[in-house]
Design a protein around this motif. Structure first.
Motif, mmCIF file in Angstrom:
data_model
loop_
_atom_site.group_PDB
_atom_site.id
_atom_site.type_symbol
_atom_site.label_atom_id
_atom_site.label_comp_id
_atom_site.label_asym_id
_atom_site.label_seq_id
_atom_site.Cartn_x
_atom_site.Cartn_y
_atom_site.Cartn_z
ATOM 1 N N ASP A 62 65.589 45.889 48.689
ATOM 2 C CA ASP A 62 66.128 46.382 49.948
ATOM 3 C C ASP A 62 65.707 47.835 50.151
ATOM 4 O O ASP A 62 65.512 48.578 49.184
ATOM 5 C CB ASP A 62 67.658 46.308 49.949
ATOM 6 N N LEU A 63 65.587 48.245 51.400
ATOM 7 C CA LEU A 63 65.198 49.611 51.734
ATOM 8 C C LEU A 63 66.305 50.292 52.532
ATOM 9 O O LEU A 63 67.067 49.637 53.246
ATOM 10 C CB LEU A 63 63.910 49.629 52.571
ATOM 11 N N PHE A 64 66.358 51.619 52.410
ATOM 12 C CA PHE A 64 67.294 52.405 53.212
ATOM 13 C C PHE A 64 66.566 53.577 53.850
ATOM 14 O O PHE A 64 65.754 54.245 53.209
ATOM 15 C CB PHE A 64 68.444 52.946 52.357
ATOM 16 N N PHE A 65 66.898 53.823 55.124
ATOM 17 C CA PHE A 65 66.343 54.964 55.851
ATOM 18 C C PHE A 65 67.486 55.772 56.455
ATOM 19 O O PHE A 65 68.309 55.235 57.197
ATOM 20 C CB PHE A 65 65.393 54.485 56.960
ATOM 21 N N LEU A 66 67.510 57.062 56.118
ATOM 22 C CA LEU A 66 68.505 57.978 56.670
ATOM 23 C C LEU A 66 67.918 58.639 57.898
ATOM 24 O O LEU A 66 66.951 59.396 57.813
ATOM 25 C CB LEU A 66 68.888 59.036 55.630
ATOM 26 N N SER A 67 68.510 58.371 59.063
ATOM 27 C CA SER A 67 68.011 58.954 60.301
ATOM 28 C C SER A 67 68.619 60.325 60.574
ATOM 29 O O SER A 67 67.920 61.255 60.973
ATOM 30 C CB SER A 67 68.282 58.009 61.483
ATOM 31 N N ASN A 68 69.927 60.461 60.382
ATOM 32 C CA ASN A 68 70.588 61.749 60.590
ATOM 33 C C ASN A 68 70.459 62.589 59.318
ATOM 34 O O ASN A 68 71.385 62.777 58.540
ATOM 35 C CB ASN A 68 72.055 61.576 61.001
ATOM 36 N N GLY A 69 69.249 63.108 59.124
ATOM 37 C CA GLY A 69 68.874 63.722 57.852
ATOM 38 C C GLY A 69 69.634 64.966 57.477
ATOM 39 O O GLY A 69 69.570 65.398 56.315
ATOM 40 N N HIS A 70 70.377 65.551 58.405
ATOM 41 C CA HIS A 70 71.123 66.765 58.055
ATOM 42 C C HIS A 70 72.251 66.486 57.058
ATOM 43 O O HIS A 70 72.727 67.420 56.413
ATOM 44 C CB HIS A 70 71.684 67.445 59.311
#
Length: 281
Positions: A62-70
């Motif tokens: 599974d993969l995870f992507f953090l969009s709200n990187g702050h």
């Protein structure tokens, strides 16, 4: 790794990490990080199927992507304590030449980070691309992403939301940190999102809500249900109702701690409310 007490202890230690990291450099974003501590803990310690060694292509996991990187402090803490890199490296947060910059980057090759996320609104497009790649590769694993609710004021999100349903990207679970706060105040006052559930459903997404987004058992149950809804022709959205600053009483329910570091006295108060469980870095 699914024991609830372990997950609670893990979350408490992550909160200590967040407070200490931001305080040490008098810079960073503690509010949203604290509010998402339970979510990240459940995701990395219970929910996702992860390979023991990190590769950028992520094939077979599974993969995870953090969009709200702050909210990188919570991301870095959980990655380190999940074995991606030494916990001691958390002490380099936001320092010159550190791999742990204020917003995650990829050029330094930090294990666990697959996209740079400084400019808001871009993460869902990346996550959808990764989900489509998994389909093309015959990889049955899922793609997870996290987005701030205020971030949804960015138009690129809605292009991606429309695309995902049109192309039946049903192997993605996009979670919205629905805390109702952003840097300038309440989202309702800055630019109202209206009925967010109805909006996603209008774009033909399958939407579920986790009303107790700082309750580990509720997150476990909600994310399990989200996973059960994948593979049925629709992308899945989770509206995760969290409290910004959760776990530190004077930081809760306000946008004031979106991007402000605690002073020495405030740090001491915050740490006293989150007892050391797994050992400070």
């Amino acid at each position: 790794m699914s024991n609830t007490q372990h997950l609670q202890d893990f979350t408490t230690q992550v909160r200590r990490d967040i407070l200490r990291m931001v305080h040490a450099v008098n810079s960073g974003h503690p509010g949203g990080s604290l509010g998402c501590a339970e979510f990240f803990t459940v995701l990395y310690q219970h929910q996702m199927k992860r390979n023991p060694s990190f590769t950028m292509d992520g094939i077979g996991e599974d993969l995870f992507f953090l969009s709200n990187g702050h909210i990188s402090p919570v991301f870095y803490s959980v990655l380190a304590r999940s074995g991606y890199f030494p916990v001691s490296e958390l002490a380099t947060f936001r320092k010159l030449n550190s791999r742990l910059q204020g917003h995650p980057t990829t050029h330094e090759g930090l294990p666990g980070v697959r996209m740079a996320s400084g400019s808001l609104g871009q993460g869902l497009s990346v996550a959808i691309g990764a989900a489509l790649a998994k389909k093309l590769n015959g990889d049955a694993h899922l793609v997870y992403s996290l987005h701030g609710d205020g971030e949804l004021q960015e138009g690129q999100n809605w292009e991606a939301i429309m695309y995902a349903s049109a192309k039946k990207v049903d192997n993605i679970i996009a979670t919205i940190d629905y805390n109702g706060q952003q840097i300038d105040g309440a989202t309702e006052d800055v630019l109202s999102l209206g009925n967010l559930k109805a909006k996603f459903e209008a774009f033909d997404w399958d939407v579920l809500e986790i009303t107790e987004g700082n309750n580990i058992e509720a997150i476990i149950a909600g994310m399990a249900e989200a996973k059960n809804r994948t593979g049925k022709g629709k992308p899945v959205c989770v509206l995760l109702h969290t409290v910004m600053g959760h776990g530190v009483d004077f930081m809760m329910h306000t946008h004031a701690w979106h991007g402000k570091a605690p002073n020495d006295d405030q740090l001491a108060i915050g740490l006293a409310q989150n007892t050391e469980t797994l050992g400070d870095y």
